[in-house]
Motif scaffolding. Structure first.
Motif, PDB file in Angstrom:
ATOM      1  N   PHE A   1     -15.501   4.882  35.736  1.00 11.14           N
ATOM      2  CA  PHE A   1     -15.582   5.938  36.339  1.00 11.14           C
ATOM      3  C   PHE A   1     -14.654   5.797  37.693  1.00 11.14           C
ATOM      4  N   GLY A   2     -14.154   6.802  38.279  1.00 15.31           N
ATOM      5  CA  GLY A   2     -13.323   6.911  39.500  1.00 15.31           C
ATOM      6  C   GLY A   2     -14.240   7.316  40.647  1.00 15.31           C
ATOM      7  N   ASP A   3     -13.536   7.371  41.719  1.00 15.95           N
ATOM      8  CA  ASP A   3     -14.127   7.730  43.068  1.00 15.95           C
ATOM      9  C   ASP A   3     -14.482   9.246  43.060  1.00 15.95           C
ATOM     10  N   GLU A   4     -13.673   9.912  42.145  1.00  9.84           N
ATOM     11  CA  GLU A   4     -13.973  11.472  42.023  1.00  9.84           C
ATOM     12  C   GLU A   4     -15.408  11.618  41.696  1.00  9.84           C
ATOM     13  N   GLN A   5     -15.591  10.909  40.576  1.00 12.83           N
ATOM     14  CA  GLN A   5     -17.143  11.132  39.511  1.00 12.83           C
ATOM     15  C   GLN A   5     -18.104  10.808  40.461  1.00 12.83           C
ATOM     16  N   TYR A   6     -18.107   9.450  41.284  1.00 12.78           N
ATOM     17  CA  TYR A   6     -18.943   9.048  42.096  1.00 12.78           C
ATOM     18  C   TYR A   6     -19.374  10.093  43.355  1.00 12.78           C
ATOM     19  N   SER A   7     -18.193  10.367  43.879  1.00  5.76           N
ATOM     20  CA  SER A   7     -18.345  11.441  44.928  1.00  5.76           C
ATOM     21  C   SER A   7     -19.021  12.647  44.506  1.00  5.76           C
ATOM     22  N   GLN A   8     -18.530  13.331  43.322  1.00  8.12           N
ATOM     23  CA  GLN A   8     -19.302  14.507  42.642  1.00  8.12           C
ATOM     24  C   GLN A   8     -20.747  14.167  42.692  1.00  8.12           C
ATOM     25  N   VAL A   9     -21.292  12.896  42.256  1.00  6.84           N
ATOM     26  CA  VAL A   9     -22.824  12.825  41.869  1.00  6.84           C
ATOM     27  C   VAL A   9     -23.414  13.175  43.291  1.00  6.84           C
ATOM     28  N   LEU A  10     -22.868  12.290  44.533  1.00  9.98           N
ATOM     29  CA  LEU A  10     -23.206  12.521  45.689  1.00  9.98           C
ATOM     30  C   LEU A  10     -23.155  13.726  46.324  1.00  9.98           C
ATOM     31  N   ASP A  11     -22.272  14.705  45.851  1.00 15.03           N
ATOM     32  CA  ASP A  11     -21.999  16.216  46.325  1.00 15.03           C
ATOM     33  C   ASP A  11     -23.209  16.797  45.776  1.00 15.03           C
TER      34      ASP A  11
END
Length: 257
Positions: free
Chosen positions: A171-181
């Motif tokens: 998984f990339g940064d985008e997916q991890y950030s979306q979880v935190l969003d």
């Protein structure tokens, strides 16, 4: 009696706002809060001494009220008075993080945090808080090549372990950030700031799971309910496979029945 000059007024209010954030203001301030009204009135009168600085400080005040639209409007007004892209980006990072937009904060981190700007040590916690673990890995590599001492960075061992795990997760940064969003959206709906300077980071080696915990000013029971809401929304968005555990920890006392 000597009145403070406008430039000193701007500096004082900026320090007062920063101190309030560092002292763990638990919730957004109301626009009618006497502190907010007083600060904005003083800053309006301080304009002749430095419009750029006054607009940046106004942005910080609106940030405390949860008003991101007006915060950004103040950044734009600062831009018209000489503020650089880097200055605006650096101020935008805490605003977007504190108001629950890690994905957007990540973009600003990538603009201004680097070994060339000599700010990796202070920028790492913010970068981790955005979920941009690949970018954090790049920062760690820059620091290694420059032989930069990172021992003063809190939880640096966990951060390094999280980066290693994220790099092999698929998984990339985008997916991890979306979880935190998702967690950010829940806090925003409750008008909550997290407590402490940053969330708590942890890597569970046994489960190979990255974990971020937000301490918030609610009871443990309410924190559990908000965590369940986050988990539900993560599933609804199809992000449940991302190996990042997000939870709230209640800092307030339980409400007895």
């Amino acid at each position: 009696m000597i009145a403070p000059v406008p430039a000193k007024v701007t500096s004082r209010i900026d320090k007062e706002v920063s101190r309030l954030l560092l002292q763990d203001v638990p919730r957004y301030l109301e626009p009618s809060d006497p502190r907010v009204v007083g600060w904005l009135d003083e800053l309006a009168n301080a304009m002749p001494a430095g419009r750029k600085e006054a607009f940046f400080t106004m942005a910080s005040v609106y940030h405390l009220t949860g008003d991101l639209k007006t915060t950004n409007a103040m950044y734009e007004r600062a831009r018209t008075h000489g503020a650089t892209e880097d200055e605006i980006a650096a101020c935008s990072i805490p605003a977007y993080l504190n108001l629950g937009y890690p994905s957007k904060a990540a973009a600003f981190c990538k603009m201004v945090v680097s070994i060339q700007k000599s700010n990796i040590t202070i920028g790492l916690p913010s970068a981790v808080s955005t979920g941009a673990f690949q970018f954090v890995g790049e920062l760690l590599e820059q620091a290694r090549k420059a032989e930069l001492d990172l021992t003063a960075v809190e939880d640096i061992g966990d951060i390094q372990a999280m980066v290693r795990a994220a790099s092999s997760s698929g998984f990339g940064d985008e997916q991890y950030s979306q979880v935190l969003d998702v967690a950010g959206a829940v806090m925003r709906e409750q008008r909550l700031f997290w407590l402490n300077e940053s969330p708590r980071y942890h890597f569970d080696e046994e489960m190979e799971l990255l974990a971020i915990r937000y301490l918030i000013d609610v009871s443990p029971e309410d924190a559990a309910a908000l965590t369940a809401d986050v988990s539900k929304r993560i599933v609804e968005l199809g992000l449940e496979a991302v190996p990042l555990s997000v939870a709230f920890v209640g800092a307030a006392e339980s409400v007895e029945a």
